[in-house]
Design a protein around this motif. Structure first.
Motif, PDB file in Angstrom:
ATOM      1  N   SER A  45      97.096  40.438 -37.052  1.00  0.00           N
ATOM      2  CA  SER A  45      97.816  41.703 -36.842  1.00  0.00           C
ATOM      3  C   SER A  45      96.894  42.834 -36.408  1.00  0.00           C
ATOM      4  N   ASP A  46      95.629  42.786 -36.825  1.00  0.00           N
ATOM      5  CA  ASP A  46      94.697  43.876 -36.513  1.00  0.00           C
ATOM      6  C   ASP A  46      93.885  43.630 -35.247  1.00  0.00           C
ATOM      7  N   LEU A  47      94.321  42.683 -34.415  1.00  0.00           N
ATOM      8  CA  LEU A  47      93.612  42.446 -33.161  1.00  0.00           C
ATOM      9  C   LEU A  47      93.757  43.684 -32.273  1.00  0.00           C
ATOM     10  N   PRO A  48      92.668  44.248 -31.772  1.00  0.00           N
ATOM     11  CA  PRO A  48      92.751  45.461 -30.944  1.00  0.00           C
ATOM     12  C   PRO A  48      93.714  45.259 -29.774  1.00  0.00           C
ATOM     13  N   PRO A  49      94.530  46.265 -29.459  1.00  0.00           N
ATOM     14  CA  PRO A  49      95.503  46.123 -28.354  1.00  0.00           C
ATOM     15  C   PRO A  49      94.863  45.735 -27.030  1.00  0.00           C
ATOM     16  N   ARG A  50      93.680  46.286 -26.728  1.00  0.00           N
ATOM     17  CA  ARG A  50      93.016  45.941 -25.465  1.00  0.00           C
ATOM     18  C   ARG A  50      92.672  44.463 -25.420  1.00  0.00           C
ATOM     19  N   LEU A  51      92.203  43.926 -26.544  1.00  0.00           N
ATOM     20  CA  LEU A  51      91.851  42.508 -26.600  1.00  0.00           C
ATOM     21  C   LEU A  51      93.100  41.632 -26.545  1.00  0.00           C
ATOM     22  N   ARG A  52      94.186  42.086 -27.157  1.00  0.00           N
ATOM     23  CA  ARG A  52      95.437  41.319 -27.117  1.00  0.00           C
ATOM     24  C   ARG A  52      95.980  41.253 -25.691  1.00  0.00           C
ATOM     25  N   ASN A  53      95.959  42.376 -24.991  1.00  0.00           N
ATOM     26  CA  ASN A  53      96.419  42.376 -23.594  1.00  0.00           C
ATOM     27  C   ASN A  53      95.542  41.483 -22.729  1.00  0.00           C
ATOM     28  N   PHE A  54      94.247  41.516 -23.005  1.00  0.00           N
ATOM     29  CA  PHE A  54      93.305  40.678 -22.264  1.00  0.00           C
ATOM     30  C   PHE A  54      93.610  39.196 -22.502  1.00  0.00           C
ATOM     31  N   ALA A  55      93.870  38.835 -23.748  1.00  0.00           N
ATOM     32  CA  ALA A  55      94.180  37.441 -24.080  1.00  0.00           C
ATOM     33  C   ALA A  55      95.477  36.987 -23.427  1.00  0.00           C
ATOM     34  N   GLU A  56      96.464  37.858 -23.401  1.00  0.00           N
ATOM     35  CA  GLU A  56      97.738  37.488 -22.775  1.00  0.00           C
ATOM     36  C   GLU A  56      97.588  37.309 -21.269  1.00  0.00           C
ATOM     37  N   ARG A  57      96.694  38.075 -20.664  1.00  0.00           N
ATOM     38  CA  ARG A  57      96.441  37.879 -19.240  1.00  0.00           C
ATOM     39  C   ARG A  57      95.808  36.511 -18.988  1.00  0.00           C
ATOM     40  N   ILE A  58      94.863  36.117 -19.859  1.00  0.00           N
ATOM     41  CA  ILE A  58      94.237  34.803 -19.717  1.00  0.00           C
ATOM     42  C   ILE A  58      95.290  33.702 -19.866  1.00  0.00           C
ATOM     43  N   GLU A  59      96.174  33.854 -20.842  1.00  0.00           N
ATOM     44  CA  GLU A  59      97.216  32.844 -21.054  1.00  0.00           C
ATOM     45  C   GLU A  59      98.126  32.719 -19.838  1.00  0.00           C
ATOM     46  N   MET A  60      98.508  33.841 -19.253  1.00  0.00           N
ATOM     47  CA  MET A  60      99.356  33.801 -18.066  1.00  0.00           C
ATOM     48  C   MET A  60      98.626  33.136 -16.895  1.00  0.00           C
ATOM     49  N   LEU A  61      97.333  33.401 -16.774  1.00  0.00           N
ATOM     50  CA  LEU A  61      96.571  32.781 -15.693  1.00  0.00           C
ATOM     51  C   LEU A  61      96.444  31.275 -15.921  1.00  0.00           C
ATOM     52  N   LEU A  62      96.271  30.862 -17.184  1.00  0.00           N
ATOM     53  CA  LEU A  62      96.200  29.436 -17.490  1.00  0.00           C
ATOM     54  C   LEU A  62      97.512  28.735 -17.164  1.00  0.00           C
ATOM     55  N   ARG A  63      98.618  29.422 -17.333  1.00  0.00           N
ATOM     56  CA  ARG A  63      99.917  28.826 -16.968  1.00  0.00           C
ATOM     57  C   ARG A  63      99.980  28.596 -15.463  1.00  0.00           C
ATOM     58  N   GLN A  64      99.334  29.459 -14.693  1.00  0.00           N
ATOM     59  CA  GLN A  64      99.274  29.248 -13.246  1.00  0.00           C
ATOM     60  C   GLN A  64      98.430  28.009 -12.923  1.00  0.00           C
ATOM     61  N   TYR A  65      97.350  27.820 -13.657  1.00  0.00           N
ATOM     62  CA  TYR A  65      96.558  26.599 -13.491  1.00  0.00           C
ATOM     63  C   TYR A  65      97.400  25.370 -13.801  1.00  0.00           C
ATOM     64  N   GLU A  66      98.122  25.425 -14.912  1.00  0.00           N
ATOM     65  CA  GLU A  66      98.943  24.281 -15.318  1.00  0.00           C
ATOM     66  C   GLU A  66     100.026  23.982 -14.293  1.00  0.00           C
ATOM     67  N   ARG A  67     100.643  25.018 -13.769  1.00  0.00           N
ATOM     68  CA  ARG A  67     101.688  24.829 -12.759  1.00  0.00           C
ATOM     69  C   ARG A  67     101.109  24.237 -11.476  1.00  0.00           C
ATOM     70  N   GLN A  68      99.922  24.750 -11.057  1.00  0.00           N
ATOM     71  CA  GLN A  68      99.312  24.263  -9.830  1.00  0.00           C
ATOM     72  C   GLN A  68      98.750  22.845 -10.012  1.00  0.00           C
ATOM     73  N   GLY A  69      98.243  22.551 -11.202  1.00  0.00           N
ATOM     74  CA  GLY A  69      97.673  21.227 -11.454  1.00  0.00           C
ATOM     75  C   GLY A  69      98.701  20.170 -11.757  1.00  0.00           C
ATOM     76  N   ARG A  70      99.936  20.604 -11.954  1.00  0.00           N
ATOM     77  CA  ARG A  70     101.033  19.697 -12.270  1.00  0.00           C
ATOM     78  C   ARG A  70     100.669  18.849 -13.486  1.00  0.00           C
ATOM     79  N   GLU A  71     100.883  17.560 -13.457  1.00  0.00           N
ATOM     80  CA  GLU A  71     100.667  16.744 -14.658  1.00  0.00           C
ATOM     81  C   GLU A  71      99.194  16.385 -14.850  1.00  0.00           C
ATOM     82  N   ARG A  72      98.356  16.756 -13.904  1.00  0.00           N
ATOM     83  CA  ARG A  72      96.941  16.423 -14.035  1.00  0.00           C
ATOM     84  C   ARG A  72      96.193  17.404 -14.919  1.00  0.00           C
TER      85      ARG A  72
END
Length: 622
Positions: free
Chosen positions: A67-94
């Protein structure tokens, strides 16, 4: 009834929007409307994903529940997660992405620590994680922590990790140099024994080379390069034979990466008093590739000199030893984005000739305050005289950069004739006159920065050898080696643009102050040197006379005058520094007032305008 109908309509509209957003999130296509397309994978990353043969698993450890994760770090982490989803989508099942929340005292937290991730403590005492593990079969790569300060390198770091887990063995690098990088005390076979070396200890740069590569040192007398090289490092090379220069030329034209460090004035070579050349400039290669480099011009920066203590309490400013700060480094490229402070020692500079199909990405650039001096005018015994001979030009000078594109051969007439022993040389059956694939050349117009003497200190602690860097030279070398070890796709992947909000006005005030007293400081240093020489001469004469010779009244008066002059100049320096501090404080106060008052004033003006408009409508008769 009308109120109920409006409420129902609003709820239906809200439900429709939620359903629409949910449906869109499952669609196979998305539109990235962000600035700089920060959630869209670049073509190099897509090429790496296309080469995946066996499944790659990514475990992204993100302490979402803290709960006490700094907002800047939380936003940064969510950006990484969204980018990883792009990797997963582009890599398909691989490629499979798993997001793990390592809660305290759980098996997930133990796995994160076992994998080598660096949890960082929070004020509440909890530990938070923001790292990643990439696995393919038995191979894994770890990113212990995603640093928000390196946000522009997220994609580069992820793609690098995915690329490395697919390798079975280290790539091979050829090293062509006249410096004892690998051997420490023992130089390459064609050079004499080095003095002042580090007792047989290989340079720290050698550790970086061996971490990422299988390294093969190439003799300066060789006629060919080994056939199985993946990359080539040419660092302060000896004079190359025509056949070896042609081999280097063809290696670059084949599309293989080359790191080249040349030097108009090698301090390491001059200090060692050996046959190692004090200059290195493969003139034919650089000229043929369309690169202009003057081997007699030593580049420096009057506004960013290195301060050197002569051991007798005197500090000299040496502009031809420029201290490179953040403002002179490319903040958008992985090689220099995380560096803060470099030291180059008597470097040169270069340009790429117009009309060539080449793209130059500067890594280290000097601007205002930059200039040069002819290497023969450098007086290492008198830094003040060298500083006076320095010619300031104030135009941009590139000291290091990456050159990519279609290179022309430096041998337009084909390979050179065989040497004196044609039986020992194989003739070239085929060759290139232009790049077969896009060539990549990392060029640095200095070689001293690699030496331990100018980058770090070696310490012994508990029986182990440790290094203590006193600038970022070592890390620049490590970055270059890591970059060379990447695939062709990674070499085309750059960091996303980062905003630079440096205090340029403050820096300009400091530079102007330096300019104001530099001439006076130089004059004082020259006068001090003159008096010291006179005193040394007098002491020598007194020694020859058995100590019976005393100072003359004229000499005593000269010394007193100099001491008074020194006190006057020091007083002037104090006044200039005080004025500089007052200018900076005034600027800070002005910025504070602006930040404090502008927003409320704008909001008040908008509110007043809205009120006046509203009042006008109410008072206007229908």
């Amino acid at each position: 009834m009308k109120t109920t109908a409006k409420l129902v309509s609003f709820l239906l509209l809200l439900a429709s929007l939620v359903m629409l957003v949910t449906i869109i999130s499952y669609l196979p296509w998305q539109k990235d409307l962000t600035d700089n397309r920060r959630y869209t994978l670049s073509e190099p990353s897509k090429a790496i994903l296309e080469r995946i043969e066996e499944p790659v698993e990514i475990q992204f450890y993100y302490s979402r529940s803290v709960s006490d994760l700094p907002p800047r770090l939380r936003n940064f982490a969510e950006r990484i997660e969204m980018l990883l989803r792009q990797y997963e989508r582009q890599g398909r099942e691989r490629l499979i992405v798993q997001v793990i929340d390592p809660r305290p005292d759980t098996q997930e937290e133990e796995e994160a620590l076992r994998s080598g991730l660096q949890g960082f403590p929070l004020p509440t005492g909890e530990r938070a994680f923001l790292g990643m593990v990439v696995r393919q079969a038995d191979t894994e790569e770890i990113i212990p922590f995603f640093d928000p300060a390196r946000e522009n390198l997220i994609e580069y770091r992820i793609s690098t990790a995915i690329d490395r887990v697919q390798r079975i063995e280290k790539p091979k690098l050829g090293l062509l140099t006249s410096l004892p990088i690998l051997s420490g005390e023992e130089p390459p076979p064609w050079a004499q024994q080095q003095e002042g070396s580090q007792n047989g200890t290989p340079w720290a740069f050698a550790d970086s080379l061996r971490e990422y590569f299988e390294v093969e040192e190439i003799s300066g007398e060789a006629h060919r390069l080994p056939a199985d090289l993946d990359a080539l490092a040419v660092i302060h090379p000896p004079e190359l034979s025509e056949n070896l220069a042609f081999a280097v030329d063809q290696f670059l034209l084949q599309g293989s990466p080359v790191f080249l460090a040349v030097d108009p004035s090698s301090q390491y070579a001059q200090r060692s008093f050996t046959g190692v050349p004090s200059q290195s400039n493969p003139t034919k290669l650089l000229d043929g590739w369309g690169i202009d480099f003057d081997e007699d011009q030593v580049t420096g920066d009057r506004l960013h000199p290195t301060q050197i203590d002569d051991g007798r309490g005197q500090v000299f400013s040496i502009p031809i030893w420029p201290t490179i700060g953040r403002n002179h480094l490319n903040r958008d490229h992985p090689l220099t984005s995380d560096l803060e402070n470099l030291l180059l020692v008597e470097p040169g500079h270069f340009t790429v000739r117009a009309g060539r199909d080449l793209n130059l990405t500067p890594l280290i650039t000097l601007g205002e305050g930059s200039g040069f001096i002819h290497r023969t005018l450098i007086d290492h015994q008198n830094p003040a005289r060298t500083s006076n001979r320095f010619i300031r030009t104030d135009n941009d000078k590139i000291l290091a950069g990456i050159i990519q594109g279609s290179f022309r051969s430096a041998f337009p007439d084909g390979p050179p004739a065989l040497g004196e022993n044609p039986d020992e040389e194989e003739p070239w059956s085929e060759w290139l006159l232009r790049s077969e694939n896009e060539g990549l050349l990392i060029l640095v117009a200095d070689s001293d920065w690699i030496a331990d003497d100018f980058s770090l200190q070696r310490l012994r602690f508990m029986g182990r050898s440790e290094i203590r860097p006193f600038n970022d030279n070592f890390f620049l070398g490590a970055n270059i080696v890591e970059f060379l070890s990447g695939s062709r796709s990674l070499m085309g992947l750059r960091g996303r643009a980062a905003e630079d909000r440096s205090f340029e006005v403050v820096q300009r005030l400091q530079a102007e102050s330096m300019e104001r007293y530099q001439a006076e400081l130089t004059r004082l240093e020259e006068r001090l040197q003159e008096v010291q020489n006179n005193l040394q001469e007098i002491q020598q004469k007194r020694g020859e006379a058995g100590g019976r010779l005393a100072l003359t009244p004229e000499q005593q008066e000269a010394i007193l005058e100099f001491q008074e002059e020194e006190a006057t100049v020091r007083g002037q320096l104090r006044e200039i520094r005080q004025a500089l501090r007052e200018d900076i404080e005034s600027l800070k106060r002005t910025l504070f007032v602006i930040n404090l008052t502008v927003s409320p004033i704008l909001i008040s003006l908008l509110g007043a305008m809205y009120y006046m408009k509203r009042r006008r409508k109410l008072t206007t008769p229908k």
